[in-house]
Motif scaffolding. Sequence first.
Motif, PDB file in Angstrom:
ATOM      1  N   LEU A 159     -56.899 -63.809 -73.095  1.00 34.11           N
ATOM      2  CA  LEU A 159     -57.602 -65.040 -73.474  1.00 34.11           C
ATOM      3  C   LEU A 159     -58.833 -65.248 -72.578  1.00 34.11           C
ATOM      4  N   PHE A 160     -58.609 -65.170 -71.269  1.00 36.70           N
ATOM      5  CA  PHE A 160     -59.704 -65.400 -70.333  1.00 36.70           C
ATOM      6  C   PHE A 160     -60.695 -64.243 -70.336  1.00 36.70           C
ATOM      7  N   LEU A 189     -65.098 -60.714 -61.795  1.00 38.66           N
ATOM      8  CA  LEU A 189     -64.458 -61.567 -62.795  1.00 38.66           C
ATOM      9  C   LEU A 189     -63.655 -60.709 -63.772  1.00 38.66           C
ATOM     10  N   ASP A 234     -55.800 -58.823 -66.835  1.00 36.04           N
ATOM     11  CA  ASP A 234     -54.490 -58.893 -67.490  1.00 36.04           C
ATOM     12  C   ASP A 234     -54.306 -60.138 -68.343  1.00 36.04           C
ATOM     13  N   ASP A 235     -55.359 -60.916 -68.538  1.00 40.25           N
ATOM     14  CA  ASP A 235     -55.233 -62.145 -69.321  1.00 40.25           C
ATOM     15  C   ASP A 235     -56.243 -62.091 -70.469  1.00 40.25           C
ATOM     16  N   SER A 241     -64.560 -64.877 -71.394  1.00 38.23           N
ATOM     17  CA  SER A 241     -65.583 -64.640 -70.384  1.00 38.23           C
ATOM     18  C   SER A 241     -66.579 -63.594 -70.851  1.00 38.23           C
ATOM     19  N   VAL A 287     -62.220 -58.025 -63.004  1.00 37.08           N
ATOM     20  CA  VAL A 287     -61.019 -57.619 -62.270  1.00 37.08           C
ATOM     21  C   VAL A 287     -59.962 -58.710 -62.357  1.00 37.08           C
ATOM     22  N   VAL A 288     -60.359 -59.965 -62.079  1.00 38.21           N
ATOM     23  CA  VAL A 288     -59.335 -61.017 -62.029  1.00 38.21           C
ATOM     24  C   VAL A 288     -58.848 -61.415 -63.423  1.00 38.21           C
ATOM     25  N   HIS A 289     -59.620 -61.108 -64.454  1.00 40.39           N
ATOM     26  CA  HIS A 289     -59.181 -61.470 -65.808  1.00 40.39           C
ATOM     27  C   HIS A 289     -58.584 -60.294 -66.571  1.00 40.39           C
TER      28      HIS A 289
END
Lengths: 459, 405
Positions: B200-201, B191, B197-198, B205, B193-195
């Motif tokens: 906010l997320f 998670l 560059d964002d 998280s 990894v996928v967040h």
Amino acid sequence: MSFDPTLAAIRFGVGLSPNIAPPSSVDAMMDRLRGPDQIGSRIEIPTSSAVYPSANDHRLASIALNEVRGTDGEAAAEEHRLTMRAAGREAVGTYLRAELARAAHTTDGFRERLARFWGDHFTVRASNAISRNLISPYVETVIRPHLAGNFANMLVAAVSSPMMILYLDQHRSMGPNSRAAQSNGLGLNENLAREILELHTLGVGGRYSQNDVREFAELLTGLTASARRGAYYRSQMAEPGSETVLGITYGGREESMAHVVEALRDLAVHPDTARHLARKLAVHFIAPEPDVTMIDEMAAAYLAADGGLTALYDVMLRSDAAWGPQLEKVKKPFDFISSAVRALGVPLEVIQGATLQQTRRLIQRPLSVMGQDWQSPVGPDGWPEEEDNWITPQGMAGRITWSMQAPRDMLQDLPDPRAFVFDALGPTPPDEVVFAAGAAETVSDGVGIVLASAAFQRR
Amino acid sequence: MDRRNFLIGGTALGCSAAASPFVTPVAMAAAPWDTRLVVVILRGAMDGLDVIQPYGDPALAGLRPSLLTGEAGDAIDLDGFYALNPLFSSLMPLWRAGQFGAAHAVSTPYRDKRSHFDGQDILEAGIPDLDNGGLRDGWLNRMLQVVPGLEAEVAFAIGREQMLVLSGQAPASRWSPDARLQISPNARALLNVVHHDDPLFREASEDAIEIAEQISLQGELAEETEMMMANSPMMEAVQGSGEHIEIAEFAASRLRGDTRIASFSINGWDTHARQRNTMRRGAAALTDTILTLQAGLGPVWDKTAVLCLTEFGRTAHENGSSGTDHGTGGAMLFAGGALRGGQVLGQWPGLGEGDLYAGRDLLPTRDVRAYAAWVMHDLMGLQRDVLEQAVFPGLELGSNPGLVL
């Protein structure tokens, strides 16, 4: 930047599906919207006049019970009343599943998004526990038939719905000089008038004064509703004489609903209304600070079409500003869940076959945890658009937990995460999501990572 | 003030707090005050006349023949005039310690329509009526709005129920014990990894995982709560288990940290029929909640105020099914070491012929918002004009009831 099928499905529709192709062009989207409501006919939700149990059904059951209190018939009458209440609770779950199923299986996703957008624009809440099953039928009745029609018709339908009248206290509003007010001492309630101006038409920045609110509230008096009769016009409650709203004088002779409708139709095509609706649509679909030129063009097209809503949509969808590659919006919880169910390809019969308990566990409670209590926004201004309202620690915990757990409760065979990442995100998903989907320990974790990723949560 | 600070310094809250009896450094980071306020919304309209029974009023017994009040109903005498419903007997030790009490004959400004939804909206919005536009925020949130620079962590709405009272522009956190975050360590790493560059997320998280860890059974705060509760003799009186206990435990664990305000609701007060039975569930949930808070807060209990508010009272007369219907005046219950308990406040209007509101309900003699406002005035140092204008528009504060120690 111009039309892109994947963006069309994600930004303006209900998401991608492994079984249903995304829209092929703006023309195709608009043609589908102007055509018949196929998914609405296939997965039905009753209109307000056909709903069971209605407010009047509950009223009659209570009367029947009171008539037999203390007699042998009391137990049966009480049983009947409780069975009816249970049917109402069951209906809330049935309609939630129907709305989910429509989003998951439609080929006309823009229509579903518009139904939710306008349903939120004309937010109503249940005034008590037994009217919770009336909200989906309200949207079915006053919103859905007008999505590709004229805004004035939607406005008139919403304002003259018993749901709106009761929610914004219009039934308590009486002209100060009306016959009814003189006999019972009640007076004007400005709630509905204010919200029509502030939320439904001109917008909070619109050119209206407190005096307009008051005059408009006086014009609205007479419009009322009850469980027995639904919405109706009761001239004893109406303020006698004419009222002037935004410089236009209405009524003067006999009080009637026609004057109210006349004012609503004028408000619907006011330039401030055009701008308010254009901006609100653009903020909802595209970005928190949408392109100003596009909004001006949308508003102008709306006015030129005399309040025709398709003009508004058409200009938006054909604007370059609508197709920027940056995903600036976050899916609200229901849109997140329904787009996940769609991407997973959960069959129609699985969605519709869920029990009330399963519906609550898999959908309704997770929605609450994510911050969107089903059909219960705090106020008449509906759900907020701001992303930081939704992507909170608790909201994110809800989204992550749902992503990791709910799919395996709905599907026996989860998709391979390495393929699912393309089902859910289209042909060019971000590299890190492709990597993570393949690196997960289990299939359900892999699917969950894709659904919980910002790339899937954004649109 | 000195007594509470001394207690904090004198117990093993943590090494930093022990440094000086007059300094509480943990608190100052979060908010300009160190006291705690818990607002419990009792949804369904609690029958104040049955919970805090004015059995010294000669009219009471006649109004409620089958509900059995006072000695006939095993109620516990409080001060010779009021008696406590036996379903609340586990709170008697707190009453005797001066940490539980009530204000009677109170209500919001809401009158006559007696709808739960509207009544709760007015209670939580803290406004005089619903005539001037839709609801936008709640009074606890408006209180936060006047204090600049607060972090969301300062206030927590807890539970699945939406808490209008804390909704609004000021940042506030919301957590439900349902929101357990179940995620494998591997998935958690992915998670990130996928967040990556964002922001906010990524931040939401990370915070979610942090909070979830704190409330998980392995979490330090939860363990601390459990240890405190295991050592508390009061917990023997806790009857039930379930969501309300989880909520109270979570509230206690947050309030021991940076959180200053918590709000949640307890349902089940709409006792239209067989009130002696139907009130049982709500009463157990409320008493369990207060006892769990007391045990879980440990030394922080001494600077805590718990206010239990309901949308309106119930009819003075019992109805035909041994219950009561929607009324007007009722009671506010309060608890906490920061408050002056062991007393029932309020001017008693009487229950006799002609004393009742609209011939049927207990007449409210004070706006319940005034009590809440004075608690915030004394507990957090809020100014009178801020309370009368921003927090509770249209409220006349009146004289200070002296609720805060």
